[in-house]
Design an enzyme around this catalytic site. Structure first.
Site, PDB file in Angstrom:
ATOM      1  N   GLU A 115       5.691   1.405  -7.431  1.00  0.00           N
ATOM      2  CA  GLU A 115       4.956   2.630  -7.724  1.00  0.00           C
ATOM      3  C   GLU A 115       5.910   3.815  -7.558  1.00  0.00           C
ATOM      4  O   GLU A 115       6.700   3.855  -6.607  1.00  0.00           O
ATOM      5  CB  GLU A 115       3.777   2.779  -6.738  1.00  0.00           C
ATOM      6  CG  GLU A 115       2.944   4.036  -6.948  1.00  0.00           C
ATOM      7  CD  GLU A 115       1.784   4.155  -5.945  1.00  0.00           C
ATOM      8  OE1 GLU A 115       1.747   3.387  -4.971  1.00  0.00           O
ATOM      9  OE2 GLU A 115       0.924   5.035  -6.148  1.00  0.00           O
TER      10      GLU A 115
ATOM     11  N   HIS B 261       2.967  -3.865  -3.209  1.00  0.00           N
ATOM     12  CA  HIS B 261       3.898  -3.003  -3.948  1.00  0.00           C
ATOM     13  C   HIS B 261       4.700  -2.114  -3.002  1.00  0.00           C
ATOM     14  O   HIS B 261       4.378  -1.989  -1.816  1.00  0.00           O
ATOM     15  CB  HIS B 261       3.149  -2.135  -4.971  1.00  0.00           C
ATOM     16  CG  HIS B 261       2.255  -1.091  -4.387  1.00  0.00           C
ATOM     17  ND1 HIS B 261       0.929  -1.307  -4.076  1.00  0.00           N
ATOM     18  CD2 HIS B 261       2.492   0.198  -4.029  1.00  0.00           C
ATOM     19  CE1 HIS B 261       0.402  -0.205  -3.579  1.00  0.00           C
ATOM     20  NE2 HIS B 261       1.328   0.730  -3.533  1.00  0.00           N
TER      21      HIS B 261
ATOM     22  N   HIS C 192       5.388   4.536   1.000  1.00  0.00           N
ATOM     23  CA  HIS C 192       4.580   3.524   1.685  1.00  0.00           C
ATOM     24  C   HIS C 192       4.827   2.136   1.095  1.00  0.00           C
ATOM     25  O   HIS C 192       5.389   2.005   0.009  1.00  0.00           O
ATOM     26  CB  HIS C 192       3.077   3.849   1.604  1.00  0.00           C
ATOM     27  CG  HIS C 192       2.523   3.870   0.211  1.00  0.00           C
ATOM     28  ND1 HIS C 192       2.345   5.036  -0.511  1.00  0.00           N
ATOM     29  CD2 HIS C 192       2.098   2.881  -0.615  1.00  0.00           C
ATOM     30  CE1 HIS C 192       1.833   4.757  -1.698  1.00  0.00           C
ATOM     31  NE2 HIS C 192       1.670   3.446  -1.790  1.00  0.00           N
TER      32      HIS C 192
END
Lengths: 138, 138
Positions: A132, A81, A8
């Protein structure tokens, strides 16, 4: 270590419901999850489903939310992010440390909004980009 | 109108070759295109291939590059835009205008780094998020 799918893109917004309405109303991206509070992470989260990935909408929750400072600098909101899947989060963390990268927080993987362990790599290690890494969902 | 795939995430960097080296060396994302200059767009571009999408690395080219101001505000680099595929770029542009969104530039689709027509939607219409819409590659 090799990253896998772009799970994502994290996008910080001041108001998740308003953002969901925009993605649905303006862009026709009307498949989104219910908004859920994660007090231990300091965020409210909803996912907008895309054909091949997702947008993770993040709204600050509580005074010490990690998203607060971002919204102070970017009051309207903005990209926060990128999250990549890895087969083994502990091996990925060890590889990051071995290569001299800075893992945020305690350095230990913790359970993120998807229910699987994650780590974050400091933006200074990736040309300003917060990254991430997420254990591949089963 | 409904957006399709997340074609790529645009990430602005001061030095594309250094960024490619980081994505390859730190994250194992070592499949990237050659860097190519697009003087009429004011950018140098390379794509890092992911399993399900791409990162579009953008470096300013020329004094009036649209990426210059972004890097002034974010000197290390950072996330710049999201690009979604649409089946018909003219229909998508017309839908954006009909819904009151602001199409950047002349408002006419133009050929982007993928060789297909694109438009950009002002961040004010999407909670601070710059959005590119791209005609689906054939």
């Amino acid at each position: 270590m090799k990253i896998g799918r772009l799970n994502h893109v994290g996008v910080a917004v001041p108001d998740i419901e308003a953002a969901k309405a925009t993605y649905a109303g303006l862009y026709g991206a009307d498949e989104a999850t219910q908004t859920k509070d994660f007090p231990h992470l300091g965020v409210r989260v909803a996912f907008v489903h895309l054909a091949n990935s997702e947008i993770e909408l993040l709204e600050p929750l509580g005074d010490d939310s990690p998203v607060h400072k971002f919204l102070e600098r970017n009051p309207r909101g903005g990209q926060h992010h990128l999250c990549f899947e890895v087969p083994d989060i502990v091996a990925a963390r060890d590889a990051m440390v071995a290569k001299g990268a800075t893992v945020l927080g305690t350095g230990e993987p913790y359970i993120g909004a998807h229910g699987v362990p994650v780590i974050f790599i400091h933006p200074k290690n990736s040309h300003g980009q917060l990254i991430e890494l997420m254990q591949e969902p089963a």
